[in-house]
Scaffold this motif. Structure first.
Motif, PDB file in Angstrom:
ATOM      1  N   VAL A 214       0.851  -1.193   0.000  1.00  0.00           N
ATOM      2  CA  VAL A 214       0.000   0.000   0.000  1.00  0.00           C
ATOM      3  C   VAL A 214       0.884   1.240   0.000  1.00  0.00           C
ATOM      4  CG1 VAL A 214      -2.056  -1.011   1.050  1.00  0.00           C
ATOM      5  CG2 VAL A 214      -0.212  -0.185   2.525  1.00  0.00           C
ATOM      6  N   PRO A 215       0.486   2.283  -0.789  1.00  0.00           N
ATOM      7  CA  PRO A 215      -0.597   2.254  -1.759  1.00  0.00           C
ATOM      8  C   PRO A 215      -0.336   1.238  -2.874  1.00  0.00           C
ATOM      9  CG  PRO A 215       0.410   4.451  -1.618  1.00  0.00           C
ATOM     10  CD  PRO A 215       1.176   3.586  -0.733  1.00  0.00           C
ATOM     11  N   THR A 216      -1.392   0.825  -3.522  1.00  0.00           N
ATOM     12  CA  THR A 216      -1.346  -0.255  -4.495  1.00  0.00           C
ATOM     13  C   THR A 216      -0.484   0.108  -5.695  1.00  0.00           C
ATOM     14  OG1 THR A 216      -3.581  -0.849  -3.820  1.00  0.00           O
ATOM     15  CG2 THR A 216      -2.769  -1.797  -5.888  1.00  0.00           C
ATOM     16  N   PRO A 217       0.449  -0.754  -6.077  1.00  0.00           N
ATOM     17  CA  PRO A 217       1.288  -0.473  -7.251  1.00  0.00           C
ATOM     18  C   PRO A 217       0.560  -0.734  -8.577  1.00  0.00           C
ATOM     19  CG  PRO A 217       1.917  -2.554  -6.263  1.00  0.00           C
ATOM     20  CD  PRO A 217       0.864  -1.969  -5.368  1.00  0.00           C
ATOM     21  N   ILE A 218       1.159  -0.226  -9.657  1.00  0.00           N
ATOM     22  CA  ILE A 218       0.577  -0.436 -10.988  1.00  0.00           C
ATOM     23  C   ILE A 218       0.595  -1.913 -11.342  1.00  0.00           C
ATOM     24  CG2 ILE A 218       0.879   0.011 -13.455  1.00  0.00           C
ATOM     25  CD1 ILE A 218       2.072   2.726 -12.726  1.00  0.00           C
ATOM     26  N   GLN A 219       1.759  -2.537 -11.186  1.00  0.00           N
ATOM     27  CA  GLN A 219       1.906  -3.963 -11.523  1.00  0.00           C
ATOM     28  C   GLN A 219       2.677  -4.645 -10.401  1.00  0.00           C
ATOM     29  OE1 GLN A 219       4.027  -4.100 -15.241  1.00  0.00           O
ATOM     30  NE2 GLN A 219       2.564  -2.795 -16.304  1.00  0.00           N
ATOM     31  N   ALA A 220       2.228  -5.834 -10.034  1.00  0.00           N
ATOM     32  CA  ALA A 220       2.940  -6.611  -9.010  1.00  0.00           C
ATOM     33  C   ALA A 220       2.769  -8.092  -9.300  1.00  0.00           C
ATOM     34  CB  ALA A 220       2.419  -6.282  -7.618  1.00  0.00           C
ATOM     35  N   GLN A 221       3.890  -8.787  -9.337  1.00  0.00           N
ATOM     36  CA  GLN A 221       3.882 -10.239  -9.499  1.00  0.00           C
ATOM     37  C   GLN A 221       4.452 -10.843  -8.228  1.00  0.00           C
ATOM     38  OE1 GLN A 221       6.140 -11.641 -12.838  1.00  0.00           O
ATOM     39  NE2 GLN A 221       5.374 -13.754 -12.699  1.00  0.00           N
ATOM     40  N   VAL A 222       3.647 -11.623  -7.525  1.00  0.00           N
ATOM     41  CA  VAL A 222       4.047 -12.198  -6.244  1.00  0.00           C
ATOM     42  C   VAL A 222       4.462 -13.648  -6.457  1.00  0.00           C
ATOM     43  CG1 VAL A 222       3.326 -12.685  -3.873  1.00  0.00           C
ATOM     44  CG2 VAL A 222       2.444 -10.661  -5.045  1.00  0.00           C
ATOM     45  N   GLN A 309      10.039   2.392   0.419  1.00  0.00           N
ATOM     46  CA  GLN A 309       8.819   2.423   1.241  1.00  0.00           C
ATOM     47  C   GLN A 309       7.923   1.228   0.921  1.00  0.00           C
ATOM     48  OE1 GLN A 309       8.225   4.110   3.785  1.00  0.00           O
ATOM     49  NE2 GLN A 309       9.304   6.082   3.672  1.00  0.00           N
ATOM     50  N   SER A 310       7.980   0.729  -0.303  1.00  0.00           N
ATOM     51  CA  SER A 310       7.179  -0.446  -0.640  1.00  0.00           C
ATOM     52  C   SER A 310       7.674  -1.684   0.096  1.00  0.00           C
ATOM     53  CB  SER A 310       7.198  -0.675  -2.158  1.00  0.00           C
ATOM     54  OG  SER A 310       6.431   0.307  -2.819  1.00  0.00           O
ATOM     55  N   ILE A 311       8.997  -1.801   0.250  1.00  0.00           N
ATOM     56  CA  ILE A 311       9.522  -2.910   1.071  1.00  0.00           C
ATOM     57  C   ILE A 311       9.016  -2.765   2.498  1.00  0.00           C
ATOM     58  CG2 ILE A 311      11.599  -4.010   1.978  1.00  0.00           C
ATOM     59  CD1 ILE A 311      13.083  -3.036  -0.515  1.00  0.00           C
ATOM     60  N   LEU A 312       9.102  -1.549   3.013  1.00  0.00           N
ATOM     61  CA  LEU A 312       8.642  -1.283   4.386  1.00  0.00           C
ATOM     62  C   LEU A 312       7.149  -1.551   4.530  1.00  0.00           C
ATOM     63  CD1 LEU A 312      10.790   1.896   4.846  1.00  0.00           C
ATOM     64  CD2 LEU A 312      10.818  -0.025   6.454  1.00  0.00           C
ATOM     65  N   ALA A 758      -4.341   8.689   0.358  1.00  0.00           N
ATOM     66  CA  ALA A 758      -3.053   8.324  -0.226  1.00  0.00           C
ATOM     67  C   ALA A 758      -3.228   7.257  -1.298  1.00  0.00           C
ATOM     68  CB  ALA A 758      -2.110   7.830   0.871  1.00  0.00           C
ATOM     69  N   GLU A 759      -4.096   6.301  -1.042  1.00  0.00           N
ATOM     70  CA  GLU A 759      -4.376   5.244  -2.027  1.00  0.00           C
ATOM     71  C   GLU A 759      -4.949   5.825  -3.311  1.00  0.00           C
ATOM     72  OE1 GLU A 759      -5.245   1.198  -3.567  1.00  0.00           O
ATOM     73  OE2 GLU A 759      -3.749   2.095  -2.248  1.00  0.00           O
ATOM     74  N   ARG A 760      -5.916   6.711  -3.188  1.00  0.00           N
ATOM     75  CA  ARG A 760      -6.527   7.291  -4.391  1.00  0.00           C
ATOM     76  C   ARG A 760      -5.564   8.244  -5.116  1.00  0.00           C
ATOM     77  NH1 ARG A 760      -9.357   3.836  -3.963  1.00  0.00           N
ATOM     78  NH2 ARG A 760      -7.959   3.379  -5.702  1.00  0.00           N
ATOM     79  N   GLY A 761      -4.681   8.881  -4.381  1.00  0.00           N
ATOM     80  CA  GLY A 761      -3.727   9.773  -5.019  1.00  0.00           C
ATOM     81  C   GLY A 761      -2.638   9.034  -5.765  1.00  0.00           C
ATOM     82  N   TRP A 762      -2.325   7.819  -5.323  1.00  0.00           N
ATOM     83  CA  TRP A 762      -1.248   7.049  -5.939  1.00  0.00           C
ATOM     84  C   TRP A 762      -1.755   6.093  -7.015  1.00  0.00           C
ATOM     85  CZ3 TRP A 762       4.001   7.332  -5.405  1.00  0.00           C
ATOM     86  CH2 TRP A 762       4.748   6.293  -5.982  1.00  0.00           C
ATOM     87  N   HIS A 763      -2.906   5.501  -6.787  1.00  0.00           N
ATOM     88  CA  HIS A 763      -3.334   4.352  -7.606  1.00  0.00           C
ATOM     89  C   HIS A 763      -4.726   4.570  -8.193  1.00  0.00           C
ATOM     90  CE1 HIS A 763      -3.898   0.192  -8.845  1.00  0.00           C
ATOM     91  NE2 HIS A 763      -5.020   0.148  -8.151  1.00  0.00           N
ATOM     92  N   ARG A 764      -4.841   4.323  -9.480  1.00  0.00           N
ATOM     93  CA  ARG A 764      -6.164   4.308 -10.114  1.00  0.00           C
ATOM     94  C   ARG A 764      -6.705   2.883 -10.067  1.00  0.00           C
ATOM     95  NH1 ARG A 764      -8.643   6.202 -15.992  1.00  0.00           N
ATOM     96  NH2 ARG A 764     -10.399   4.756 -15.884  1.00  0.00           N
TER      97      ARG A 764
END
Length: 884
Positions: A214-222, A309-312, A758-764
């Motif tokens: 969070v916030p949600t990234p554009i693309q993520a492969q887990v 910050q995404s790692i955190l 923050a989520e809406r500002g970062w991610h569509r």
């Protein structure tokens, strides 16, 4: 020589009599300060029950009735030389007891005093005083604390029963008085209705949340494997300056992850050319977490910072260091992802500001809009103008206002609370540095020409000080009022003409230039040049000339009746402004605010600052953005959507302004979290804004929101615009501080709501639709929005907050709002749920004397009175208790 002359004896007698009178006055104050106070709202629909609200001059003929009960616990009080001061944010229009009257002082400060019909407070007597107020009182924070007593020359004293932030101590339960109108369709949040609202949510498994950033990234492969950071990390942060690298290290330490020479390697670099197109913008990054190491590749420094910050984000608060291996490509949605904090109405400490900046950084927000001045306070030291903080940053009972501002917003007569306070030059520099180390730009706002009373009164105190020294030239250098101006005007917050600095004076421009210079110097001292100047500009009007009022001579049904020839527009009687208009330099009074904004933009440009920002109404009479001197002009757009904001936003974008969406009905965090009178906040734009509502906001297709929300009265609405929409420049969440008197109040209102902004500002999100001119969305009828996709997305996010993110706020010492449980009893079995699944629910069968943990898997059998509450992950804090 006989020293006992008649004149000596007379003067001695006067002193003795004066001392006796002072003691008598103080005795009256002491007695009344011990009175019990009970405030009860008795009728929010008074116009329908015999009160002529229109004749009383109430806006839109709307008024409410309330009763003040004063209980004398001791001996009789016979003096009629006393006054009780209180903060009335809704002006009292009538006292329905001829023994008392209410006198409006300025702003919300009001004085209850005896009339010649008053005969005293008998010993142990309770006196009920019915009053009629403008508008409604729907939430407990409409009633302000810290009432105080004065008498003659006595020292003022707080009424002890009101000296509290627990307003239930003297405000009676609202009962049925929670509706704005009889037709109000909002749903009162009780345990049962809250349970129903939460019933479509469930607790997700840890496996389903694995690898969620969070916030949600554009693309993520887990991937299937985990990376283990619990034995420590080895950081290579050469892609960051030292201050930003230290901020990242602090965050790892907070989450229990230590640096070790042989720790898990995390390598951060800038390499714009190595990124996919999706991440090739400022703030973009690629993150690869493998079993053996993690690599962050940023487009620029901010991209490196956000990748880290995404790692955190993946780390839990427990110190457990296992996180999913994954590959992420990411970039911000908007260039401006902001949070606004008002420290003027009530001051908030440097420590609270720094905690807020930490959370903004963790959620990749990059603009801190710092509202430093308003009518109620000036909160930053300005070299060479000591009165701004010596007078304008303090509130106390000084009717001359030569030493402080008069009390407002429940601050009481003394300066020992958050009604008073300011940031020293060193404090402000530290805040700017701290923000910069977290990739956040500080945007200072000095509000003008309206909302300027703290500056106006301070500069008048300066004027009088220098005039007493005989230095008329220096006294007038920064004076903000035209002494010829006798305009009768009332601001939105019930201030008189002292709320407005005069935009027609050269001294007002000199003052503005001085303040810009000094704040710019602080930014330079912090190593962070000032990039944006916020002009403010909002609400430069006389509220009594609004559509909700009409002239007694020509009454309009449904409006409050006023004698309109007694009302003036701001600056109407200023000879300086009349001169500008007569010379054709300004077309009329209405154009003065925008004309002043154009002049200020020249100053901003002269200081080398590229961007000026303002609330939209401060610029409304300028032709377009090109009329200003700065390269960019941003507007905080704050029209409510259901009152037409879905359409008027387009006008600003099409005039070349960078539009920062700041809509009250979605993005004002000073509004209540739910429709329940015990919640805190104002509500003129909506009755509630919770995390779920903010999460559903579609910022780049404003008409879409008609399908996912309701208006202030709980009614559906329709929305469409036929105009071109060029897109928002950004999004900002606001906390105005009128009802927010403490740091813990501040954090209760901001968190965790800020995270949804923050989520809406970062991610569509996938459920957000493209804007289409002419497409109409009708609440309750059209079904364009994929409601199931929205629910699935919200359920994921709500579980991340409840199961992971709130525990991090505990570690940071943030006093966030815990959701109140929903609950019901079915066939003797307790069922309970939460808006943020994952938190612990407790229940009590003995009115809170003892509490038991609620287990949804084995629901308890209960009987009698049942209470529920939620508990923070660290077990140190609880929500408001709800009784079934």
């Amino acid at each position: 020589m006989n020293r006992f002359t008649p004149s000596f004896l007379a003067s001695t007698l006067l002193v003795v009599m004066g001392n006796h009178a002072a003691r008598a006055d103080q005795q009256v104050v002491d007695q009344i300060s011990r009175f019990g106070v009970k405030y009860a709202v008795t009728d929010n629909h008074a116009a329908q029950h015999g009160v002529d609200c229109a004749a009383l001059g109430a806006d839109w003929a709307s008024c409410n009735r309330a009763t003040i009960t004063l209980t004398n616990p001791g001996e009789a009080v016979t003096s009629n030389d006393w006054a009780i001061y209180m903060s009335n944010v809704h002006q009292t229009l009538k006292v329905e007891d001829e023994r008392f009257r209410m006198v409006h002082i300025v702003g919300d400060l009001t004085r209850l005093e005896p009339t010649d019909k008053f005969t005293g407070f008998a010993a142990h007597e309770s006196v009920e005083i019915p009053i009629v107020n403008e508008y409604w009182q729907l939430f407990i924070t409409d009633i302000m604390p810290r009432w105080y007593v004065t008498s003659g020359e006595a020292q003022p004293k707080m009424i002890t029963s009101t000296d509290t932030e627990d307003l239930t101590a003297f405000v009676a339960p609202f009962g049925t008085q929670w509706k704005r109108t009889v037709e109000d369709k909002n749903v009162l949040m009780t345990a049962t209705s809250r349970f129903e609202k939460n019933s479509d949510l469930s607790l997700l498994t840890p496996a389903s949340l694995r690898g969620q950033i969070v916030p949600t990234p554009i693309q993520a492969q887990v991937f299937a494997e985990d990376a283990d950071l619990s034995a420590g990390i080895k950081l290579d942060l050469s892609g960051l300056p030292d201050a930003q690298a230290e901020a990242i290290r602090q965050r790892f330490r907070l989450l229990g992850i230590k640096e070790q020479p042989n720790g898990y390697p995390i390598i951060a670099r800038i390499n714009a050319g190595a990124l996919d197109k999706a991440a090739s913008v400022s703030g973009g990054y690629r993150l690869t977490i493998g079993k053996a190491k993690a690599d962050v590749t940023g487009y620029d420094r901010s991209g490196v910072f956000y990748g880290l910050q995404s790692i955190l984000s993946l780390l839990p608060a427990s110190g457990e260091g296992k996180i999913a291996t994954l590959a992420v490509t990411d970039a911000p949605r908007f260039a401006y992802r902001g949070a606004f904090l008002d420290v003027a109405r009530n001051f908030h400490s440097k420590a609270a500001v720094l905690r807020m900046l930490d959370q903004m950084a963790a959620w990749k927000m990059n603009k801190f809009h710092f509202h430093l001045t308003d009518d109620e306070g000036w909160r930053v030291e300005i070299a060479g103008l000591p009165e701004l903080t010596g007078v304008g940053a303090r509130r106390c009972h000084d009717l001359s206002e030569q030493h402080c501002l008069l009390p407002q917003l429940g601050s009481g007569p003394f300066s020992n609370n958050n009604g008073s306070g300011f940031f020293s030059r060193a404090d402000y520099i530290e805040i700017v540095k701290y923000a910069a180390a977290r990739n956040i730009e500080v945007i200072p706002e000095v509000d003008m020409p309206a909302h300027a009373r703290a500056a106006v009164v301070s500069m008048e105190a300066r004027y009088h000080r220098l005039m007493e020294k005989g230095d008329a030239s220096a006294a007038s250098e920064y004076r903000l009022v035209d002494p010829t101006d006798s305009s009768n005007t009332t601001s939105v917050q019930l201030y008189d003409r002292t709320s407005y600095l005069n935009p027609c004076l050269d001294s007002s421009l000199r003052f503005t230039d001085k303040v810009i210079s000094e704040i710019q110097a602080m930014h330079l001292a912090a190593g962070q040049p000032l990039k944006t100047w916020h002009f403010g500009g909002d609400e430069a009007k006389n509220i009594r000339l609004g559509a909700g009022y009409s002239d007694r001579a020509k009454p309009v049904t449904g409006t409050g009746l006023r004698t309109m020839d007694e009302e003036d527009k701001p600056w109407a009687k200023s000879l300086a402004c009349q001169k500008l208009i007569s010379e054709g330099k300004v077309s009329d009074l209405a154009h003065l605010p925008s004309s002043f904004a154009l002049k200020v933009s020249k100053l901003v440009k002269a200081h080398g600052i590229d961007s000026m920002q303002a609330w939209q109404d401060g610029l409304k009479d300028a032709k377009d953005a090109g009329a200003f001197s700065t390269a960019q002009v941003r507007v905080n757009f704050w029209d409510t959507l259901y009152w037409g904001g879905f359409d008027t936003a387009n006008d600003w974008a099409n005039k070349g302004y960078q539009v920062v969406l700041s809509n009250p009905d979605y993005l004002y965090m000073d509004f209540p979290s739910e429709v329940n009178p015990l919640e805190r906040g104002y509500y003129w734009g909506t009755r509630f804004t919770d995390e779920r509502k903010m999460f559903s906001f579609a910022p780049n297709n404003l008409p879409q929101n008609a399908e996912t929300s309701v208006d202030r009265d709980g009614n559906t609405f329709s929305a469409k615009s036929d105009k071109a929409w060029l897109g928002a420049y950004g999004i900002s969440a606001q906390l105005w501080s009128e009802t927010v008197r403490t740091d813990s109040n501040m954090e209760y209102m901001i968190f965790p709501r800020l995270f949804t902004a923050a989520e809406r500002g970062w991610h569509r999100a996938s459920w957000e639709q493209d804007y289409q001119a002419g497409k109409e969305y009708v609440g309750g009828e059209t079904r364009y929005v994929d409601s199931q996709a929205l629910l699935t997305d919200w359920q994921r996010f709500a579980n991340l907050l409840g199961q992971r993110e709130l525990a991090k706020l505990d570690l940071a010492g943030v006093s966030y709002r815990l959701p109140v449980p929903g609950a019901r009893i079915v066939n003797g079995v307790l069922e309970a749920n939460l808006a943020l699944p994952g938190l612990t629910i407790e229940y009590s069968l003995d009115e809170g004397k003892s509490w038991q943990r609620y287990d949804n898997g084995s629901r308890p059998n209960v009987s009698g009175k049942v209470s529920v509450r939620s508990v923070s992950p660290d077990g140190k804090r609880v929500s408001r208790v709800e009784a079934l």
